[in-house]
Design a protein around this motif. Structure first.
Motif, PDB file in Angstrom:
ATOM      1  N   UNK A 279      -0.331  20.605 -13.982  1.00 54.95           N
ATOM      2  CA  UNK A 279      -1.660  21.000 -13.296  1.00 54.95           C
ATOM      3  C   UNK A 279      -2.244  19.689 -12.963  1.00 54.95           C
ATOM      4  N   UNK A 280      -2.336  18.638 -13.470  1.00 51.48           N
ATOM      5  CA  UNK A 280      -2.840  17.422 -13.115  1.00 51.48           C
ATOM      6  C   UNK A 280      -2.074  16.604 -12.057  1.00 51.48           C
ATOM      7  N   UNK A 281      -0.893  16.505 -12.436  1.00 53.63           N
ATOM      8  CA  UNK A 281      -0.039  15.748 -11.400  1.00 53.63           C
ATOM      9  C   UNK A 281       0.058  16.147  -9.892  1.00 53.63           C
ATOM     10  N   UNK A 282       0.325  17.443  -9.919  1.00 50.08           N
ATOM     11  CA  UNK A 282       0.483  17.969  -8.764  1.00 50.08           C
ATOM     12  C   UNK A 282      -0.940  17.783  -7.713  1.00 50.08           C
ATOM     13  N   UNK A 283      -2.096  18.028  -8.633  1.00 46.58           N
ATOM     14  CA  UNK A 283      -3.317  17.787  -8.022  1.00 46.58           C
ATOM     15  C   UNK A 283      -3.717  16.115  -7.481  1.00 46.58           C
ATOM     16  N   UNK A 284      -2.920  15.297  -8.237  1.00 46.99           N
ATOM     17  CA  UNK A 284      -3.234  13.990  -7.990  1.00 46.99           C
ATOM     18  C   UNK A 284      -2.387  13.419  -6.785  1.00 46.99           C
ATOM     19  N   UNK A 285      -1.308  13.981  -6.382  1.00 51.92           N
ATOM     20  CA  UNK A 285      -0.356  13.413  -5.587  1.00 51.92           C
ATOM     21  C   UNK A 285      -0.899  13.370  -4.233  1.00 51.92           C
ATOM     22  N   UNK A 286      -1.376  14.517  -3.509  1.00 55.15           N
ATOM     23  CA  UNK A 286      -2.027  14.076  -2.479  1.00 55.15           C
ATOM     24  C   UNK A 286      -3.295  13.130  -2.252  1.00 55.15           C
ATOM     25  N   UNK A 287      -3.975  13.084  -3.275  1.00 57.78           N
ATOM     26  CA  UNK A 287      -5.024  12.289  -3.307  1.00 57.78           C
ATOM     27  C   UNK A 287      -4.692  10.955  -3.393  1.00 57.78           C
TER      28      UNK A 287
ATOM     29  N   UNK B 282       0.767  -1.238   0.140  1.00 57.20           N
ATOM     30  CA  UNK B 282      -0.048  -0.132   0.099  1.00 57.20           C
ATOM     31  C   UNK B 282       0.782   1.298   0.127  1.00 57.20           C
ATOM     32  N   UNK B 283       1.622   1.491   0.895  1.00 53.90           N
ATOM     33  CA  UNK B 283       2.766   2.481   0.814  1.00 53.90           C
ATOM     34  C   UNK B 283       3.722   2.688  -0.260  1.00 53.90           C
ATOM     35  N   UNK B 284       4.037   1.574  -0.490  1.00 53.07           N
ATOM     36  CA  UNK B 284       5.078   1.389  -1.738  1.00 53.07           C
ATOM     37  C   UNK B 284       4.180   1.834  -3.055  1.00 53.07           C
ATOM     38  N   UNK B 285       3.117   1.216  -3.007  1.00 54.14           N
ATOM     39  CA  UNK B 285       2.160   1.587  -4.417  1.00 54.14           C
ATOM     40  C   UNK B 285       1.935   2.947  -4.620  1.00 54.14           C
ATOM     41  N   UNK B 286       1.742   3.697  -3.609  1.00 50.13           N
ATOM     42  CA  UNK B 286       1.320   5.060  -3.714  1.00 50.13           C
ATOM     43  C   UNK B 286       2.611   5.730  -4.089  1.00 50.13           C
ATOM     44  N   UNK B 287       3.816   5.483  -3.732  1.00 51.28           N
ATOM     45  CA  UNK B 287       4.854   6.027  -4.021  1.00 51.28           C
ATOM     46  C   UNK B 287       5.269   5.643  -5.715  1.00 51.28           C
ATOM     47  N   UNK B 288       5.042   4.425  -5.861  1.00 53.20           N
ATOM     48  CA  UNK B 288       5.444   4.018  -7.530  1.00 53.20           C
ATOM     49  C   UNK B 288       4.453   4.844  -8.329  1.00 53.20           C
ATOM     50  N   UNK B 289       3.097   5.120  -7.838  1.00 57.46           N
ATOM     51  CA  UNK B 289       2.126   5.543  -8.749  1.00 57.46           C
ATOM     52  C   UNK B 289       2.551   7.036  -9.216  1.00 57.46           C
ATOM     53  N   UNK B 290       2.860   7.839  -7.949  1.00 56.91           N
ATOM     54  CA  UNK B 290       3.619   9.178  -7.990  1.00 56.91           C
ATOM     55  C   UNK B 290       4.800   9.302  -9.035  1.00 56.91           C
ATOM     56  N   UNK B 291       5.734   8.319  -8.762  1.00 53.91           N
ATOM     57  CA  UNK B 291       7.007   8.267  -9.818  1.00 53.91           C
ATOM     58  C   UNK B 291       6.614   7.991 -10.963  1.00 53.91           C
ATOM     59  N   UNK B 292       5.693   6.879 -11.452  1.00 52.09           N
ATOM     60  CA  UNK B 292       5.229   6.696 -12.730  1.00 52.09           C
ATOM     61  C   UNK B 292       4.628   8.106 -13.325  1.00 52.09           C
ATOM     62  N   UNK B 293       3.859   8.873 -12.568  1.00 51.26           N
ATOM     63  CA  UNK B 293       3.170   9.932 -13.335  1.00 51.26           C
ATOM     64  C   UNK B 293       4.121  11.144 -13.497  1.00 51.26           C
ATOM     65  N   UNK B 294       5.172  11.305 -12.508  1.00 51.55           N
ATOM     66  CA  UNK B 294       6.046  12.514 -12.619  1.00 51.55           C
ATOM     67  C   UNK B 294       7.184  12.179 -13.789  1.00 51.55           C
ATOM     68  N   UNK B 295       7.893  10.973 -13.755  1.00 51.82           N
ATOM     69  CA  UNK B 295       8.836  10.466 -14.937  1.00 51.82           C
ATOM     70  C   UNK B 295       8.199  10.209 -16.034  1.00 51.82           C
ATOM     71  N   UNK B 296       7.060   9.577 -16.105  1.00 51.87           N
ATOM     72  CA  UNK B 296       6.344   9.415 -17.414  1.00 51.87           C
ATOM     73  C   UNK B 296       6.093  10.674 -18.165  1.00 51.87           C
ATOM     74  N   UNK B 297       5.530  11.662 -17.622  1.00 54.36           N
ATOM     75  CA  UNK B 297       5.212  12.646 -18.326  1.00 54.36           C
ATOM     76  C   UNK B 297       6.368  13.842 -18.554  1.00 54.36           C
TER      77      UNK B 297
END
Length: 311
Positions: free
Chosen positions: A279-287, A238-253
């Protein structure tokens, strides 16, 4: 004056989304809404991490830095974009463009390094649980955060300095802010050496960090699979999955505009990709961290409960 502002007069004309006038009102409402949610979400996450004692851990210390980075990163370009979409003035001064480029590169580079630090924190928590407290000492956490900020802005200083030395022959910037790939396309002459140096600098900050993160998660996955408790595995994923999702969004774009030569960069596609990571990624990260994390949800309920009790 240096090469950067040669023949540019007072600054740059930001074309923005004027090529699609029918989209401007929709984009204005969409971006304003997302910007407001970004401010609320990231400010809330920072406040919760400070107010709840249970969140006074290395993970949330770094998460506070990430939220602050997201706030400042999106603020470095979005207010300018909203002004351009709503008003008639589509210009930015030379000094404003340099400052925007410097801070945008610095904040983006800092986030790149910080995501590696957060992966190291997850590695220590999962793979070295008995030594975790000793490894992630508050002084080390502060030092790692400082290195992230210093390394990020050092990278920005190099790239902004190289950009300012390049002669530019146009003041028409086909973008909504002063992004590096678009500025490179305005160069008066062939500057392969300078562009190669800048490419190496960008590659260091965009390629090496995700490679290090991927390596750390290989070790984490091995450790998690050895955990006998299903609840323990679920919590770790759970905790690692959140971080991996943020990493994927940031580096992918970030990889699309910054890991290709300037002559191959599509300005039209680049605008919408940039819109996503500013615009989108900084909004999604806290969610992502709030919805997938019981500790944060619990802290939010506690704070809201206190507010109701005091009324």
């Amino acid at each position: 004056m240096g090469g950067f502002n040669t023949s540019l007069g007072d600054g740059f004309l930001l074309v923005g989304f004027s090529d699609w006038p029918q989209l401007e009102l929709t984009l204005f409402v969409f971006i304003l809404t997302f910007y407001f949610l970004t401010l609320i979400g990231n400010t809330t996450l920072i406040a919760l991490s400070r107010l709840d004692v249970q969140l006074h851990t290395p993970m949330y210390f770094f998460l506070c830095h990430l939220s602050f980075l997201d706030l400042t990163f999106t603020t470095s370009s979005v207010p300018q974009l909203l002004i351009n979409l709503h008003g008639l003035d589509h210009t930015i001064s030379y000094g404003g463009c340099v400052a925007q480029l410097f801070f945008w590169l610095g904040l983006g580079s800092t986030e790149s390094v910080l995501l590696v630090v957060m992966a190291f924190d997850r590695y220590a928590a999962v793979c070295r649980p008995l030594q975790y407290t000793a490894i992630m000492h508050p002084r080390l956490c502060q030092a790692l955060a400082l290195v992230s900020w210093a390394g990020g802005f050092a990278n920005s200083l190099v790239q902004t300095g190289l950009m300012m030395a390049m002669p530019l022959c146009s003041h028409r910037l086909n973008h909504f802010f002063c992004e590096l790939p678009v500025l490179l396309k305005l160069s008066c002459k062939d500057v392969e050496r300078t562009e190669a140096k800048m490419f190496i600098s960008r590659a260091i900050i965009i390629v090496i960090p995700p490679a290090l993160i991927l390596g750390s998660y290989v070790h984490i996955a091995r450790a998690v699979l050895k955990v006998r408790s299903e609840a323990g595995r679920r919590k770790a994923f759970g905790t690692c999955g959140s971080h991996l999702l943020v990493v994927s969004l940031f580096f992918g774009s970030a990889m699309y505009p910054h890991l290709q030569p300037s002559h191959g960069y599509s300005e039209s596609k680049g605008k919408f990709v940039a819109l996503f990571y500013t615009v989108v990624t900084p909004m999604l990260n806290p969610l992502i961290y709030t919805l997938r994390n019981k500790d944060v949800r619990g802290a939010l309920r506690k704070v809201l409960g206190r507010g109701r009790d005091s009324e």
